[in-house]
Motif scaffolding. Sequence first.
Motif, PDB file in Angstrom:
ATOM      1  N   PHE B 101      -1.836  -5.912   1.853  1.00 57.52           N
ATOM      2  CA  PHE B 101      -3.277  -5.940   1.535  1.00 57.52           C
ATOM      3  C   PHE B 101      -4.215  -5.191   2.627  1.00 57.52           C
ATOM      4  O   PHE B 101      -5.100  -4.319   2.307  1.00 57.52           O
ATOM      5  CB  PHE B 101      -4.114  -7.352   1.358  1.00 57.52           C
ATOM      6  N   VAL B 102      -3.363  -4.838   3.852  1.00 56.39           N
ATOM      7  CA  VAL B 102      -4.066  -3.868   4.868  1.00 56.39           C
ATOM      8  C   VAL B 102      -4.122  -2.391   4.290  1.00 56.39           C
ATOM      9  O   VAL B 102      -4.978  -1.833   4.509  1.00 56.39           O
ATOM     10  CB  VAL B 102      -3.129  -3.885   6.173  1.00 56.39           C
ATOM     11  N   GLU B 104      -3.937  -2.032   1.116  1.00 56.22           N
ATOM     12  CA  GLU B 104      -4.613  -1.808  -0.132  1.00 56.22           C
ATOM     13  C   GLU B 104      -6.264  -1.515  -0.038  1.00 56.22           C
ATOM     14  O   GLU B 104      -6.838  -1.036  -0.518  1.00 56.22           O
ATOM     15  CB  GLU B 104      -4.583  -3.216  -1.034  1.00 56.22           C
ATOM     16  N   VAL B 105      -6.443  -2.141   1.305  1.00 54.09           N
ATOM     17  CA  VAL B 105      -7.733  -1.906   1.845  1.00 54.09           C
ATOM     18  C   VAL B 105      -8.096  -0.573   1.876  1.00 54.09           C
ATOM     19  O   VAL B 105      -9.329  -0.167   1.655  1.00 54.09           O
ATOM     20  CB  VAL B 105      -8.000  -2.545   3.180  1.00 54.09           C
ATOM     21  N   GLY B 107      -6.715   1.862   0.241  1.00 55.18           N
ATOM     22  CA  GLY B 107      -6.397   2.821  -0.889  1.00 55.18           C
ATOM     23  C   GLY B 107      -5.339   3.454  -0.912  1.00 55.18           C
ATOM     24  O   GLY B 107      -5.283   4.437  -1.606  1.00 55.18           O
TER      25      GLY B 107
END
Lengths: 282, 215
Positions: B101-102, B104-105, B107
């Motif tokens: 998710f780091v 994904e944050v 993009g």
Amino acid sequence: MNLFYSVREAFSGFTKARISMVITIFTVSFFLFILSIVAILSLNMNRLVTMLNANHDVQLFLANTLTSVEIDQLRSDILAMDDVVQVDYISKEKAAEEFKKEFGDDIFAVLEENPLPASFIIKMNEKSDMKTNLSDFAGELERRPEVDEVVLHQGALQILVKFAHVSRVVLYLLFTLVFLGSLFMISNTIRLIIFARQQIIATMKLVGATDAFIRRPFLIEGLLQGFIGGVITMLMIYVLVKLFLLQWPGLLLVPRELYWIVLFAGVSFGFSASLFAIRRFL
Amino acid sequence: MLELHNVKFIYPTGDGIQHITFRINPGELVFLVGPSGAGKSTVLKSIFLQERPTEGHVIVGEYNSLFVSRQEIPYLRRKLGIVFQDFKLLNDRDVFRNISFVLEVIGTRSKVIKRRVLRALADVGLSHKSRKYPEELSGGEQQRVAIARAIVNEPYILLADEPTGNLDPDTAGEIMDVLMRINMRGTSLLMATHNFALAKAYNGRIIRIEHGQLV
């Protein structure tokens, strides 16, 4: 921007906090249902009032001493008044005929002369607002010397219309109160859900997530909750209206648009309540 | 790379830090050592701007705390990797997602995410536990996940706040080994610890802090 991530997070939020989700959706449905009922009542009250307004008329009895010139003058004066669409003259003779039709007896058989006054039947247009200015209208006419008496035919209906007016105001007030109350309630329920995920929000901030990125899954979640709440309300209203119409056919008119408005309101509710709730945590 | 110039931050209680000035060069290993309450965590927080200096300034790469707007803070933090004593893992997702998710944050494309997460997991020796949830891992393993999360974004510098504080000596040694390996590969490491002996055991620069000031 990673929309896929936001959507996935929103759906996973759904499965993780099932009870909170159910409570939020139930709250959305409950308030939407009340708002819809209020709207349906208000809508049908308007319809009833419009129907009554379309049918009503005013009878104006003329003084016995009037000449035909004076009668014509009065008739054109009345026609020039606001909301008047038609003025029919009922002569003394015609009144006698109608008396005979109504009562079966010839008035001349009882009395030597015709006591029935000539009159005008005044038809008002649909826009004329019976609740407020019809009595003013009658009063204005009654002050004229040519006029003997003004009768508002639908006295009983007028009370109903007056009631409709009052209840419409009450309904609007209720609508506003329920609307604000529901936004507050839904926002608080969603806030509880977000509160439970404070740790996630704090960690996301530490790894460099922007506020918009953090906010997005919650907004999508709120939108989904509102959507589901809206669909449930649509179904409830549909079933309720069907049952009502089975019992009392034709008494209720529910436009199809109302269902879409309910759905739209649900989605807007969910979205704006989420937006409102998450602001506290960012 | 990372510079602090005369940084001051005081909490409403009166505690805090002042006159903090130091610089960390690329690839350097630095220990910030001091007793509990000396202000070590506050120094780290002032670097990632959780506490914004009231005086002085911090420079992280191209960002200067004097000119960074609130909206720019997330972008500054993306230049840093942060490891906490209490790990701060998300218990609602597995190890892979805790790290991914780091990315994904910011993009990152999903193909790249997969490759980089697997690489970070390999670096900390947890490739075989990517589908486990944090609660299913030991303390040491959780801290390794936190380190993997901190390095997956290839930061300028790794900030570690008492990373071994919650671990037994053996596990603490393992975590130190992991951190040293990362540092040897060229990532700067600033580690706050109260354990002077631990800091002395490694070949790094030691900065001492007491009562909110460098000594």
